[in-house]
Design a protein around this motif. Structure first.
Motif, PDB file in Angstrom:
ATOM      1  N   PRO A  45       0.802  -1.230   0.000  1.00  0.00           N
ATOM      2  CA  PRO A  45       0.000   0.000   0.000  1.00  0.00           C
ATOM      3  C   PRO A  45       0.836   1.282   0.000  1.00  0.00           C
ATOM      4  CG  PRO A  45      -0.953  -1.577   1.511  1.00  0.00           C
ATOM      5  CD  PRO A  45       0.361  -2.159   1.044  1.00  0.00           C
ATOM      6  N   GLU A  46       1.990   1.265   0.648  1.00  0.00           N
ATOM      7  CA  GLU A  46       2.828   2.468   0.731  1.00  0.00           C
ATOM      8  C   GLU A  46       3.820   2.602  -0.432  1.00  0.00           C
ATOM      9  OE1 GLU A  46       4.789  -0.905   2.771  1.00  0.00           O
ATOM     10  OE2 GLU A  46       2.802  -0.061   2.930  1.00  0.00           O
ATOM     11  N   THR A  47       3.778   1.688  -1.388  1.00  0.00           N
ATOM     12  CA  THR A  47       4.691   1.750  -2.533  1.00  0.00           C
ATOM     13  C   THR A  47       4.464   3.043  -3.303  1.00  0.00           C
ATOM     14  OG1 THR A  47       4.679  -0.658  -2.714  1.00  0.00           O
ATOM     15  CG2 THR A  47       5.430   0.578  -4.643  1.00  0.00           C
ATOM     16  N   PRO A  48       5.535   3.811  -3.561  1.00  0.00           N
ATOM     17  CA  PRO A  48       5.373   5.079  -4.274  1.00  0.00           C
ATOM     18  C   PRO A  48       4.988   4.858  -5.747  1.00  0.00           C
ATOM     19  CG  PRO A  48       7.673   4.729  -3.656  1.00  0.00           C
ATOM     20  CD  PRO A  48       6.899   3.590  -3.112  1.00  0.00           C
ATOM     21  N   LEU A  49       4.373   5.873  -6.314  1.00  0.00           N
ATOM     22  CA  LEU A  49       3.835   5.820  -7.667  1.00  0.00           C
ATOM     23  C   LEU A  49       4.830   5.333  -8.726  1.00  0.00           C
ATOM     24  CD1 LEU A  49       1.324   6.310  -9.350  1.00  0.00           C
ATOM     25  CD2 LEU A  49       2.001   8.690  -9.551  1.00  0.00           C
ATOM     26  N   PRO A  50       6.066   5.811  -8.776  1.00  0.00           N
ATOM     27  CA  PRO A  50       6.994   5.313  -9.804  1.00  0.00           C
ATOM     28  C   PRO A  50       7.206   3.794  -9.735  1.00  0.00           C
ATOM     29  CG  PRO A  50       7.853   7.314  -8.836  1.00  0.00           C
ATOM     30  CD  PRO A  50       6.671   6.910  -8.008  1.00  0.00           C
ATOM     31  N   GLU A  51       7.282   3.249  -8.521  1.00  0.00           N
ATOM     32  CA  GLU A  51       7.453   1.804  -8.370  1.00  0.00           C
ATOM     33  C   GLU A  51       6.188   1.053  -8.753  1.00  0.00           C
ATOM     34  OE1 GLU A  51       9.239   0.576  -4.622  1.00  0.00           O
ATOM     35  OE2 GLU A  51      10.327   2.488  -4.545  1.00  0.00           O
ATOM     36  N   ALA A 117       0.389   3.243  -3.857  1.00  0.00           N
ATOM     37  CA  ALA A 117      -0.489   2.171  -4.338  1.00  0.00           C
ATOM     38  C   ALA A 117      -1.845   2.225  -3.638  1.00  0.00           C
ATOM     39  CB  ALA A 117       0.170   0.815  -4.112  1.00  0.00           C
ATOM     40  N   ALA A 118      -1.862   2.550  -2.355  1.00  0.00           N
ATOM     41  CA  ALA A 118      -3.123   2.617  -1.618  1.00  0.00           C
ATOM     42  C   ALA A 118      -4.053   3.677  -2.195  1.00  0.00           C
ATOM     43  CB  ALA A 118      -2.857   2.898  -0.141  1.00  0.00           C
ATOM     44  N   ASP A 119      -3.499   4.760  -2.728  1.00  0.00           N
ATOM     45  CA  ASP A 119      -4.305   5.824  -3.318  1.00  0.00           C
ATOM     46  C   ASP A 119      -4.942   5.400  -4.634  1.00  0.00           C
ATOM     47  OD1 ASP A 119      -3.483   7.528  -1.257  1.00  0.00           O
ATOM     48  OD2 ASP A 119      -1.773   8.272  -2.418  1.00  0.00           O
ATOM     49  N   LEU A 120      -4.311   4.481  -5.333  1.00  0.00           N
ATOM     50  CA  LEU A 120      -4.729   4.124  -6.688  1.00  0.00           C
ATOM     51  C   LEU A 120      -5.432   2.784  -6.809  1.00  0.00           C
ATOM     52  CD1 LEU A 120      -1.470   5.210  -8.491  1.00  0.00           C
ATOM     53  CD2 LEU A 120      -3.624   6.462  -8.414  1.00  0.00           C
ATOM     54  N   MET A 121      -5.265   1.919  -5.840  1.00  0.00           N
ATOM     55  CA  MET A 121      -5.755   0.550  -5.983  1.00  0.00           C
ATOM     56  C   MET A 121      -7.273   0.459  -5.973  1.00  0.00           C
ATOM     57  SD  MET A 121      -5.064  -1.184  -2.308  1.00  0.00           S
ATOM     58  CE  MET A 121      -6.218  -0.939  -0.953  1.00  0.00           C
ATOM     59  N   SER A 122      -7.739  -0.586  -6.598  1.00  0.00           N
ATOM     60  CA  SER A 122      -9.152  -0.945  -6.538  1.00  0.00           C
ATOM     61  C   SER A 122      -9.278  -2.085  -5.541  1.00  0.00           C
ATOM     62  CB  SER A 122      -9.631  -1.410  -7.912  1.00  0.00           C
ATOM     63  OG  SER A 122     -10.898  -1.995  -7.800  1.00  0.00           O
ATOM     64  N   SER A 123     -10.231  -1.990  -4.652  1.00  0.00           N
ATOM     65  CA  SER A 123     -10.419  -3.077  -3.686  1.00  0.00           C
ATOM     66  C   SER A 123     -11.352  -4.142  -4.253  1.00  0.00           C
ATOM     67  CB  SER A 123     -10.955  -2.531  -2.368  1.00  0.00           C
ATOM     68  OG  SER A 123     -12.158  -1.840  -2.587  1.00  0.00           O
TER      69      SER A 123
END
Length: 176
Positions: A45-51, A117-123
Motif C-alpha cells: 500500500p505504501e509503494t510510491p507511484l513510480p514503483e 499504491a493505496a491511493d490508486l488501488m481498486s479493492s
C-alpha cells in the motif's frame, strides 16, 4: 447430405463443452492448480507511484496485486485504472481550462493524483482459495468481470494468480 451435415454440426457443438469438461477434470484431479502462476506482481500500500508503474508495466499482465505486510491481498492496480485515475487530473478538459482563466473564479484545489499504491488501488478483484476448483476460478473471473484471479491461502495471503491466458492454456494442454 443432411444427415452427414447434421452429424458434423452436432460434433462441432459438442467439441467445446467436452474439451472444457475434460480439461476441468484433468486439471482438478491429481495435478491440482498447474495453471496457477506463482510469480504474481505485487506492491505494498505504501509503494510510491513510480514503483507502482514499474510493477504494473513490467509483465504482460499490466496488473499488480497490492498486499499488506502479512502478504494478504488488499487490492489490485491495472494499467487501465492508472490511466483512468491519473489522466483526468493531469489533463484538464477544455471547459475546465476556460473556467480557470476567468478573472472572477477562485482556483480550485487539484484532485488528488495518488502518490502511493493505496491511493490508486481498486479493492474490487476476483479471488479464490488455493484448493478451489478450476471451474470456481473461471466462474469468479466471469462473474466479477476480471482478467485475473488472485489465488490465496485460507488466511488471504497471496500464493499465486491465474489469468485468462493461463486458463485457456490449461484447457488446451491436456489435448495437445
Amino acid at each position: 447430405h443432411f444427415g452427414g451435415a447434421a452429424a458434423r454440426a452436432d460434433d462441432l457443438m459438442n467439441l467445446i463443452p467436452a474439451r472444457v469438461t475434460g480439461a476441468l477434470i484433468c486439471l482438478t484431479f491429481g495435478r491440482g492448480w498447474r495453471v496457477m502462476r506463482r510469480d504474481a506482481p505485487v506492491v505494498h500500500p505504501e509503494t510510491p507511484l513510480p514503483e507502482v508503474f514499474q510493477a504494473v508495466i513490467a509483465t504482460r499482465l499490466h496488473r499488480a496485486f497490492v498486499v499488506d505486510a502479512e502478504g494478504r491481498v488488499v487490492g489490485l492496480i491495472s494499467d487501465a485504472e492508472l490511466l483512468e485515475r491519473l489522466a483526468p487530473a493531469l489533463r484538464p478538459t477544455a471547459l475546465q481550462a476556460l473556467v480557470r482563466r476567468l478573472p472572477f473564479t477562485r482556483p480550485r484545489e487539484e484532485p488528488t493524483r495518488g502518490r502511493t499504491a493505496a491511493d490508486l488501488m481498486s479493492s474490487t478483484f476476483a479471488r479464490v482459495e488455493e484448493g478451489a476448483l478450476l471451474s470456481d476460478a473461471i466462474g469468479r473471473m466471469l462473474h466479477d468481470g476480471q482478467k485475473v484471479v488472485a489465488v490465496t491461502d485460507a488466511t488471504g495471503r497471496l500464493v499465486g494468480m491465474v489469468d485468462r491466458a493461463d486458463l485457456l492454456r490449461g484447457l488446451v494442454l491436456p489435448y495437445g
